[in-house]
Design an enzyme around this catalytic site. Sequence first.
Site, PDB file in Angstrom:
ATOM      1  N   THR A  73       0.838  -1.204   0.000  1.00 20.00           N
ATOM      2  CA  THR A  73       0.000   0.000   0.000  1.00 20.00           C
ATOM      3  C   THR A  73       0.871   1.252   0.000  1.00 20.00           C
ATOM      4  OG1 THR A  73      -1.915  -1.032   1.043  1.00 20.00           O
ATOM      5  CG2 THR A  73      -1.646   1.330   1.381  1.00 20.00           C
ATOM      6  N   ASN A 153      -6.411  -9.747  -7.264  1.00 19.30           N
ATOM      7  CA  ASN A 153      -6.343 -10.446  -5.984  1.00 19.30           C
ATOM      8  C   ASN A 153      -7.572 -11.308  -5.710  1.00 19.30           C
ATOM      9  OD1 ASN A 153      -7.091  -7.544  -5.939  1.00 19.30           O
ATOM     10  ND2 ASN A 153      -7.846  -8.008  -3.896  1.00 19.30           N
ATOM     11  N   GLN A 181       0.149  -9.208  -5.934  1.00 17.71           N
ATOM     12  CA  GLN A 181      -0.457 -10.533  -5.896  1.00 17.71           C
ATOM     13  C   GLN A 181       0.239 -11.511  -6.838  1.00 17.71           C
ATOM     14  OE1 GLN A 181      -2.248 -12.762  -3.797  1.00 17.71           O
ATOM     15  NE2 GLN A 181      -3.425 -10.870  -3.580  1.00 17.71           N
ATOM     16  N   GLY A 202       5.859  -8.339   0.622  1.00 19.28           N
ATOM     17  CA  GLY A 202       6.514  -9.509   1.178  1.00 19.28           C
ATOM     18  C   GLY A 202       5.559 -10.572   1.681  1.00 19.28           C
ATOM     19  N   HIS A 203       4.471 -10.170   2.313  1.00 23.71           N
ATOM     20  CA  HIS A 203       3.606 -11.165   2.947  1.00 23.71           C
ATOM     21  C   HIS A 203       2.757 -11.947   1.949  1.00 23.71           C
ATOM     22  CE1 HIS A 203      -0.602  -9.403   3.079  1.00 23.71           C
ATOM     23  NE2 HIS A 203       0.084  -8.374   2.630  1.00 23.71           N
ATOM     24  N   THR A 239      14.666   4.829   9.343  1.00 26.24           N
ATOM     25  CA  THR A 239      15.616   3.728   9.466  1.00 26.24           C
ATOM     26  C   THR A 239      15.027   2.442   8.902  1.00 26.24           C
ATOM     27  OG1 THR A 239      16.535   4.728  11.463  1.00 26.24           O
ATOM     28  CG2 THR A 239      16.978   2.382  11.107  1.00 26.24           C
ATOM     29  N   CYS A 325      -9.183  -7.251   2.275  1.00 28.63           N
ATOM     30  CA  CYS A 325      -9.331  -5.822   2.546  1.00 28.63           C
ATOM     31  C   CYS A 325     -10.790  -5.420   2.690  1.00 28.63           C
ATOM     32  CB  CYS A 325      -8.693  -5.006   1.421  1.00 28.63           C
ATOM     33  SG  CYS A 325      -6.935  -5.324   1.245  1.00 28.63           S
TER      34      CYS A 325
END
Length: 379
Positions: A73, A153, A181, A202-203, A239, A325
Amino acid sequence: MSDAIYLDYNATTPVDPRVREAMLPYLAVHYGNPSSDHGVGRRAKAAVDAARAEVAALIGATPAEIVFTGCATEANNLALLGAARAAMPSGRTLLVTSAIEHPSVLNPLRHLAREGWSVTELPVDAAGRVQLNQAATVITPDVALVSVMLANNETGSLQPVCAIADLAHAAGALMHVDAAQAVGKVAVDVEALGADLLTLAGHKFYAPKGVGALYVRTGVTIEPIQYGAGHEHGLRPGTENVPHIVALGEAARLARTTLVHEAAGVTALRDRLHGLLAAAIPGLQLNGHLTERLPNTLNVSFPAAAGWQVLAAAPGVAASTGSACHAGDSAVSGVLAAMGLTLEAAAGTVRLSIGRFTTEAEIDTAAAALIGAWKSLAE
């Protein structure tokens, strides 16, 4: 993993044990700040650099073209808002997307519309794919940016991104691809796609939640949307989240080395699940393209029953009626509405998405549970 059979890999994937092991030292031992000019910091920076190289290799980019973010996002917002702001001096006033994009694309574009940009949403056909003849009409020299996802998705349908990118570039526009996706499920090459900007999460491919990346093609200028120190080429201050970035790099390495074999395996399981359901449920409807689809995704409409009712009657199966979502939202999916599904078919929809750890025994058990649930409701 819970006791339920997990068929919601498009919502999120479990963290691969190899990914978890790669990141743990950077939580417990190698805790340095990558910007620190000493040995502890340099070790962290080297880990970030190695992960950047792995992510780049997965999508055919160079390491310098990868910007780490907190999620897809954020990457989509950076791409869209940043590209629009950079394009303002050009006098181009149009932005083009599709009607089936993720909210993290549609909502930033709607924000830009409130700021005075004109936004056009391309329609899709009954299989959920953008119609190129419509795209050719809409993508004119007044367009600054085109944003079309690689894979939907909800249905898994793959978009003709390469052809759309050709239209965008012929008009002098940038091409953004939300590939969150798709990355890790199908081969993604930014050069072949013609992407100037590309988002990944990543997820969605076995790294933890809370890390993503934006590919920015060399020579493409976007403006930052946050301000601070000069991290990530000045585009994403703060960071770096070293443990999660390391995890993303390991997930990318695994995806690059196992993708072809893994895609074949999940395709076989997906088709087995579809075959079992279709054989037992007359009138079961497949939503999405038959072949141009993610290998792991099966979106079907159960006849004469609501999708949520089917899932409620099959508590041993963890799946969804659509995008996570929108969980809890009873409104018809905007994706399915754009595809022209009837209200009854849209209400009966269940999205079943499988992945790396799904077994054939789980597919058979889940199919039996879903069939039994539907029969109990249809009687």
